[in-house]
Design a protein around this motif. Structure first.
Motif, PDB file in Angstrom:
ATOM      1  N   PHE A   1       0.861  -1.195   0.000  1.00  0.00           N
ATOM      2  CA  PHE A   1       0.000   0.000   0.000  1.00  0.00           C
ATOM      3  C   PHE A   1       0.896   1.244   0.000  1.00  0.00           C
ATOM      4  CE2 PHE A   1      -2.454   3.376   1.957  1.00  0.00           C
ATOM      5  CZ  PHE A   1      -3.693   3.253   1.353  1.00  0.00           C
ATOM      6  N   ASP A   2       0.732   2.082  -1.002  1.00  0.00           N
ATOM      7  CA  ASP A   2       1.544   3.291  -1.097  1.00  0.00           C
ATOM      8  C   ASP A   2       0.715   4.481  -0.624  1.00  0.00           C
ATOM      9  OD1 ASP A   2       3.274   5.277  -1.615  1.00  0.00           O
ATOM     10  OD2 ASP A   2       3.537   4.833  -3.762  1.00  0.00           O
ATOM     11  N   SER A   3       0.948   4.902   0.593  1.00  0.00           N
ATOM     12  CA  SER A   3       0.113   5.957   1.174  1.00  0.00           C
ATOM     13  C   SER A   3       0.320   7.310   0.512  1.00  0.00           C
ATOM     14  CB  SER A   3       0.384   6.077   2.667  1.00  0.00           C
ATOM     15  OG  SER A   3       1.756   6.288   2.884  1.00  0.00           O
ATOM     16  N   THR A   4       1.462   7.517  -0.101  1.00  0.00           N
ATOM     17  CA  THR A   4       1.707   8.820  -0.719  1.00  0.00           C
ATOM     18  C   THR A   4       0.813   9.040  -1.935  1.00  0.00           C
ATOM     19  OG1 THR A   4       3.461   7.829  -2.009  1.00  0.00           O
ATOM     20  CG2 THR A   4       4.106   8.950   0.028  1.00  0.00           C
ATOM     21  N   LEU A   5       0.329   7.963  -2.522  1.00  0.00           N
ATOM     22  CA  LEU A   5      -0.506   8.097  -3.731  1.00  0.00           C
ATOM     23  C   LEU A   5      -1.909   8.613  -3.413  1.00  0.00           C
ATOM     24  CD1 LEU A   5       0.457   4.850  -5.650  1.00  0.00           C
ATOM     25  CD2 LEU A   5       1.131   7.179  -6.190  1.00  0.00           C
ATOM     26  N   ILE A   6      -2.302   8.544  -2.151  1.00  0.00           N
ATOM     27  CA  ILE A   6      -3.673   8.916  -1.813  1.00  0.00           C
ATOM     28  C   ILE A   6      -3.898  10.408  -1.938  1.00  0.00           C
ATOM     29  CG2 ILE A   6      -5.411   8.952   0.026  1.00  0.00           C
ATOM     30  CD1 ILE A   6      -3.962   6.505   1.120  1.00  0.00           C
ATOM     31  N   PHE A   7      -2.952  11.173  -1.481  1.00  0.00           N
ATOM     32  CA  PHE A   7      -3.171  12.617  -1.391  1.00  0.00           C
ATOM     33  C   PHE A   7      -3.441  13.274  -2.738  1.00  0.00           C
ATOM     34  CE2 PHE A   7      -2.695  12.379   2.946  1.00  0.00           C
ATOM     35  CZ  PHE A   7      -1.527  11.725   3.303  1.00  0.00           C
ATOM     36  N   PRO A   8      -2.582  13.001  -3.764  1.00  0.00           N
ATOM     37  CA  PRO A   8      -2.927  13.630  -5.053  1.00  0.00           C
ATOM     38  C   PRO A   8      -4.166  13.001  -5.675  1.00  0.00           C
ATOM     39  CG  PRO A   8      -0.942  12.291  -5.273  1.00  0.00           C
ATOM     40  CD  PRO A   8      -1.295  12.306  -3.831  1.00  0.00           C
ATOM     41  N   GLY A   9      -4.537  11.812  -5.225  1.00  0.00           N
ATOM     42  CA  GLY A   9      -5.671  11.112  -5.820  1.00  0.00           C
ATOM     43  C   GLY A   9      -7.002  11.797  -5.571  1.00  0.00           C
ATOM     44  N   GLY A  10      -7.061  12.600  -4.562  1.00  0.00           N
ATOM     45  CA  GLY A  10      -8.308  13.299  -4.242  1.00  0.00           C
ATOM     46  C   GLY A  10      -9.314  12.407  -3.566  1.00  0.00           C
ATOM     47  N   VAL A  11     -10.525  12.929  -3.465  1.00  0.00           N
ATOM     48  CA  VAL A  11     -11.560  12.217  -2.714  1.00  0.00           C
ATOM     49  C   VAL A  11     -12.091  11.021  -3.510  1.00  0.00           C
ATOM     50  CG1 VAL A  11     -13.843  12.442  -1.689  1.00  0.00           C
ATOM     51  CG2 VAL A  11     -12.183  14.273  -1.433  1.00  0.00           C
ATOM     52  N   ILE A  12     -12.337  11.211  -4.770  1.00  0.00           N
ATOM     53  CA  ILE A  12     -12.867  10.110  -5.584  1.00  0.00           C
ATOM     54  C   ILE A  12     -11.851   9.753  -6.669  1.00  0.00           C
ATOM     55  CG2 ILE A  12     -14.714   9.382  -7.152  1.00  0.00           C
ATOM     56  CD1 ILE A  12     -16.529  11.309  -5.603  1.00  0.00           C
ATOM     57  N   ASP A  13     -11.324   8.581  -6.553  1.00  0.00           N
ATOM     58  CA  ASP A  13     -10.358   8.118  -7.531  1.00  0.00           C
ATOM     59  C   ASP A  13     -10.597   6.632  -7.745  1.00  0.00           C
ATOM     60  OD1 ASP A  13      -8.295   7.504  -9.122  1.00  0.00           O
ATOM     61  OD2 ASP A  13      -6.716   8.279  -7.823  1.00  0.00           O
ATOM     62  N   LEU A  14     -11.482   6.333  -8.715  1.00  0.00           N
ATOM     63  CA  LEU A  14     -11.882   4.938  -8.925  1.00  0.00           C
ATOM     64  C   LEU A  14     -10.705   4.071  -9.368  1.00  0.00           C
ATOM     65  CD1 LEU A  14     -15.326   5.436 -10.641  1.00  0.00           C
ATOM     66  CD2 LEU A  14     -14.921   4.330  -8.450  1.00  0.00           C
ATOM     67  N   LEU A  15      -9.770   4.682 -10.046  1.00  0.00           N
ATOM     68  CA  LEU A  15      -8.645   3.909 -10.551  1.00  0.00           C
ATOM     69  C   LEU A  15      -7.826   3.294  -9.410  1.00  0.00           C
ATOM     70  CD1 LEU A  15      -7.422   6.247 -13.419  1.00  0.00           C
ATOM     71  CD2 LEU A  15      -8.569   4.050 -13.649  1.00  0.00           C
ATOM     72  N   TYR A  16      -7.932   3.940  -8.260  1.00  0.00           N
ATOM     73  CA  TYR A  16      -7.126   3.458  -7.148  1.00  0.00           C
ATOM     74  C   TYR A  16      -7.586   2.093  -6.643  1.00  0.00           C
ATOM     75  CZ  TYR A  16      -3.592   4.011  -3.668  1.00  0.00           C
ATOM     76  OH  TYR A  16      -2.455   3.843  -2.937  1.00  0.00           O
TER      77      TYR A  16
ATOM     78  N   LEU B   1      -2.366  -5.579  -3.716  1.00  0.00           N
ATOM     79  CA  LEU B   1      -1.862  -5.736  -2.341  1.00  0.00           C
ATOM     80  C   LEU B   1      -1.384  -7.161  -2.088  1.00  0.00           C
ATOM     81  CD1 LEU B   1      -4.558  -3.829  -0.239  1.00  0.00           C
ATOM     82  CD2 LEU B   1      -2.234  -3.084  -0.694  1.00  0.00           C
ATOM     83  N   LYS B   2      -0.389  -7.281  -1.194  1.00  0.00           N
ATOM     84  CA  LYS B   2       0.080  -8.623  -0.788  1.00  0.00           C
ATOM     85  C   LYS B   2      -0.140  -8.745   0.712  1.00  0.00           C
ATOM     86  CE  LYS B   2       3.482  -8.889  -4.412  1.00  0.00           C
ATOM     87  NZ  LYS B   2       4.862  -8.535  -4.755  1.00  0.00           N
ATOM     88  N   PRO B   3      -1.375  -9.085   1.116  1.00  0.00           N
ATOM     89  CA  PRO B   3      -1.700  -9.053   2.554  1.00  0.00           C
ATOM     90  C   PRO B   3      -0.906 -10.072   3.379  1.00  0.00           C
ATOM     91  CG  PRO B   3      -3.680  -9.191   1.212  1.00  0.00           C
ATOM     92  CD  PRO B   3      -2.531  -9.471   0.314  1.00  0.00           C
TER      93      PRO B   3
ATOM     94  N   ILE C   1      -4.416  -6.867   6.115  1.00  0.00           N
ATOM     95  CA  ILE C   1      -4.699  -6.814   4.674  1.00  0.00           C
ATOM     96  C   ILE C   1      -3.959  -5.643   4.030  1.00  0.00           C
ATOM     97  CG2 ILE C   1      -6.565  -6.507   2.954  1.00  0.00           C
ATOM     98  CD1 ILE C   1      -8.332  -8.171   4.711  1.00  0.00           C
ATOM     99  N   GLY C   2      -3.596  -4.667   4.832  1.00  0.00           N
ATOM    100  CA  GLY C   2      -2.811  -3.539   4.316  1.00  0.00           C
ATOM    101  C   GLY C   2      -3.664  -2.461   3.698  1.00  0.00           C
ATOM    102  N   LEU C   3      -4.902  -2.365   4.134  1.00  0.00           N
ATOM    103  CA  LEU C   3      -5.801  -1.358   3.575  1.00  0.00           C
ATOM    104  C   LEU C   3      -6.341  -0.465   4.700  1.00  0.00           C
ATOM    105  CD1 LEU C   3      -7.205  -0.505   0.901  1.00  0.00           C
ATOM    106  CD2 LEU C   3      -9.106  -1.946   1.579  1.00  0.00           C
TER     107      LEU C   3
END
Lengths: 393, 351
Positions: free
Chosen positions: B192-207, B214-216, B288-290
């Protein structure tokens, strides 16, 4: 196993009741515990008095006997039957065979009903909600059968002096309904019993807890299935003329613990189905009552019967106008509960409550009182009764 | 950054609250279906019951410190509010808060709260029952009389010492594997790459695609063992069947919460819902890493996954009687041992 020692001191007392969700009826239990272990217990069984015996004094016998049915909401038929039986024995009234068979069928259905409530309550106290619900579901089938015969679910009012009420006769429709439903019920109860016995989680709670040895059971006169689970081989049905034609086993177990008390009732339920099936198959034809008797003065007459919880004793006399004199009734809970006082010693506190429930207490049956002073009955005012209760007398 | 921090502080606990409203209903529905009953509507036990209690007549509890007694569930809700926030990536920037140790500390507060509740409660159903029975002929007279709640406090204390081992042991298996107590490192270990969330905004279906990448830890041997142990610890922490000895209906009735009525009972229900969500949420985060994030699709997936554990616990509860300490001790010891085994396997994997 020797008799349990009652210690002289404990860390604390945990009083339980009169009002408590694990108690179906009001009683007071004082558990004396060290940490979680019970070292002594004291029960108070008589917080309420219905005064049934007093109410019946001087009533016309047929009217009065109906009140015996109100002693208990679970084993109402057996109380009425035993009261009626005492009168029939005293007046030497011969009951038609068909009526006896139908009385037996009702009594065994009631035993099923009572034991299933017991199993449900035991599972509830154990904390096993699913098995509790399933026992109540099974009980519904039994209640339906009781309704089919008597037209009522609780107070069936089947026996009358000399036989049974005409509305309770078993006709062809009722016969086929009973046959069909009983065959399914038999399997369901067997499955339920197997499920309980093979559940290791349930067994881990009930096995080895609340042990009442045979010696203790004899000492405390433990009645019915509770006594039989401790090895006492007594079942009044084996001595009753009404049961002579039926082939059934008396369930006697040896361990005397909560497991045996639960298992004994589960196995007794299967035996009850067996008796009902035999009674239906060999139900004699003929009249269902003989009402040709004359009410007259009757000396003290007694009757004992095997109710779902154990022996019931009824005794009464009739005056020359057929009115009840000196009615007395003794129910099994008094001695069954008394023996649980000793059975719970050494258990965990949570198991102690299970042990109390394991004797199938019925305080509604038990709580009656007559006070006699100087040979005369004394009636207390409401305030006097409250004062006695406040003083714990 | 600051806006996202504020939004996360407001919206993620709100999402937790909404999920919490559903969980008790779901739990009751599953149990009812097992018992061949219809069961209540999903929102009734978790939402409508709370609302109903808030509007009920206020009743003074029988407690030596009623105000403190009443405030304990609210304290519990706030503690769980912070526990949710500590697992959100937006809060990991605050030093030392986004760690397993910080969350363990908050869970310890919750365990203590149950003890405090019991200590401040004096129900009429036990010692205070107006029934004069001490004059009867008992062998023991004048012994100290203990309230049900005090008995349940002793049980709570035992559960703190013995009952919480499995959960905490299980929580440290991902810590060993990720070689860090930080949530950021634990989820990063699982892809899980937490840095990707911030630019992704509130709604980012691609995420959502990232979820499948993920490799839980759950799917590793130590992770599976630890998850199993965590589940048992979860039941113990919640005081639910079969580990509900602290509030065994057969003797101590409701235990610590016996005197809670009206709005305080509503608060107690809220606290329980919050604990149910938080314990599930921690599991999803570390196994699970989420983690719960501001990214809406991820947050929804997280909340839906949080419903799995309550469903499982409903099934287990429906088929279990209450364990007394005779059963609780060996069960707890056994699962703690499995937890240690999982830790040893993780250490071997790391080395």
């Amino acid at each position: 196993m020797g008799e349990k020692e009652r210690k002289e001191s404990a860390e604390v007392e945990v009083p339980v009741g009169l009002l408590h969700p694990a108690m179906l009826e009001p009683y007071r239990a004082r558990f004396f515990v060290n940490d979680e272990l019970i070292v002594d217990c004291e029960l108070t069984l008589d917080p309420y008095h219905k005064g049934i015996e007093r109410i019946m004094e001087g009533m016309p016998v047929e009217k009065g006997l109906i009140i015996t049915e109100r002693i208990c909401g679970i084993c109402s038929h057996i109380h009425l039957w035993n009261g009626t039986r005492a009168v029939e024995r005293g007046l030497r009234i011969k009951v038609p065979e068909r009526a006896d068979y139908i009385r037996v069928i009702m009594a065994e259905l009631e035993r099923l009903h009572s034991h299933l409530i017991y199993l449900a309550h035991a599972m509830e106290v154990l904390g096993h909600e699913t098995m509790c619900m399933r026992a109540f579901t099974l009980r519904e089938d039994v209640m339906d059968l009781l309704y089919i015969i008597s037209g009522n679910r609780v107070h069936y009012a089947v026996p009358i002096i000399g036989g049974i009420r005409p509305r309770c006769d078993i006709d062809e429709f009722r016969m086929s309904e009973l046959h069909n439903r009983l065959s399914k019920l038999d399997i369901k109860i067997g499955d339920y019993a197997n499920r309980v016995i093979n559940d290791s989680l349930i067994m881990s709670r009930v096995k080895g807890t609340g042990v009442l040895t045979k010696e203790e059971a004899i000492k405390y006169a433990t009645p019915g299935p509770t006594g039989r689970a401790s090895g006492i081989n007594i079942d009044l049905r084996k001595k009753m003329k009404e049961y002579k034609t039926f082939d059934f086993n008396v369930i006697v177990l040896d361990d005397g613990d909560n497991k045996d008390r639960v298992v004994a009732r589960a196995l007794e339920s299967i035996e009850s189905v067996k008796i009902i099936k035999q009674a239906l198959e060999s139900l004699p034809s003929g009249p269902i009552s003989d009402r040709s008797f004359q009410l007259k003065e009757m000396k003290f007459s007694t009757s004992y019967i095997e109710a779902p919880r154990g022996e019931i004793y009824d005794s009464l006399a009739l005056d020359e106008t057929g009115r009840i004199r000196n009615y007395q009734n003794r129910t099994p809970t008094l001695t069954a509960m008394a023996s649980m006082e000793i059975a719970c010693i050494g258990d965990q506190l949570t198991d102690g409550m299970l042990t109390m429930a394991s004797c199938d207490p019925c305080l509604a049956c038990t709580n009656r009182a007559i006070v006699v002073e100087n040979g005369k009955e004394r009636i207390f005012t409401e305030e006097e009764v409250k004062s006695l209760i406040r003083r714990g007398l | 950054m600051m806006i996202e921090f504020i939004l996360a502080t407001l919206l993620i606990p709100f999402a937790a609250l909404i999920t919490g409203f559903i969980i008790p209903g779901l739990e009751r529905k599953v149990q009812a279906r097992i018992q061949q009953r219809i069961g209540p509507p999903i929102l009734t036990p978790g939402f409508w019951a709370v609302l109903k209690f808030i509007y009920k007549e206020k009743i003074q509890p029988n407690s030596p410190m009623p105000r403190l007694f009443h405030s304990l569930p609210i304290i519990g809700v706030f503690v769980m509010f912070f526990a949710v926030l500590f697992t959100t990536p937006e809060w990991w920037v605050v030093n030392t808060l986004g760690t397993v140790v910080a969350v363990v500390g908050l869970l310890k507060v919750i365990e203590f709260l149950f003890m405090a509740m019991g200590s401040f409660s004096r129900s009429i159903l036990s010692v205070s029952m107006p029934y004069a029975d001490q004059v009867k002929g008992a062998v023991m007279k004048g012994e100290y009389r203990r309230f049900f709640e005090q008995q349940s406090v002793l049980r709570a204390f035992k559960m703190i010492t013995i009952g919480s081992f499995p959960m905490y042991v299980a929580m440290f298996v991902p810590v060993i594997l990720a070689k860090s107590i930080n949530f950021s490192d634990i989820v990063a270990y699982q892809g899980f790459d937490s840095t990707l969330i911030f630019p992704g905004g509130v709604i980012d279906l691609l995420y959502l695609e990232k979820i499948f990448a993920l490799k839980p830890i759950l799917f590793t041997l130590p992770g599976l063992l630890a998850a199993f142990v965590y589940f048992i610890g979860y039941l113990m922490m919640l005081n639910e069947y079969p580990f509900s000895i602290e509030k065994a209906k057969s003797d101590v009735i409701e235990g610590p919460s016996l005197e809670y009525a009206s709005w305080a009972r509503g608060g107690y229900y809220l606290m329980r819902e919050a604990i149910l969500f938080v314990l599930s949420s921690i599991f999803i985060t570390i196994f699970i890493g989420l983690p719960p994030t501001l990214n809406l699709p991820l947050l929804i997936v997280h909340c839906v996954l949080c419903l799995i554990m309550p469903i499982l616990f409903s099934v287990v509860s429906a088929f279990s009687p209450i364990f007394t300490f005779k059963q609780v001790y060996p069960v707890s010891m056994g699962f703690t041992a499995i937890g240690f085994l999982a830790m040893v396997v993780s250490l071997i994997m790391v080395i």
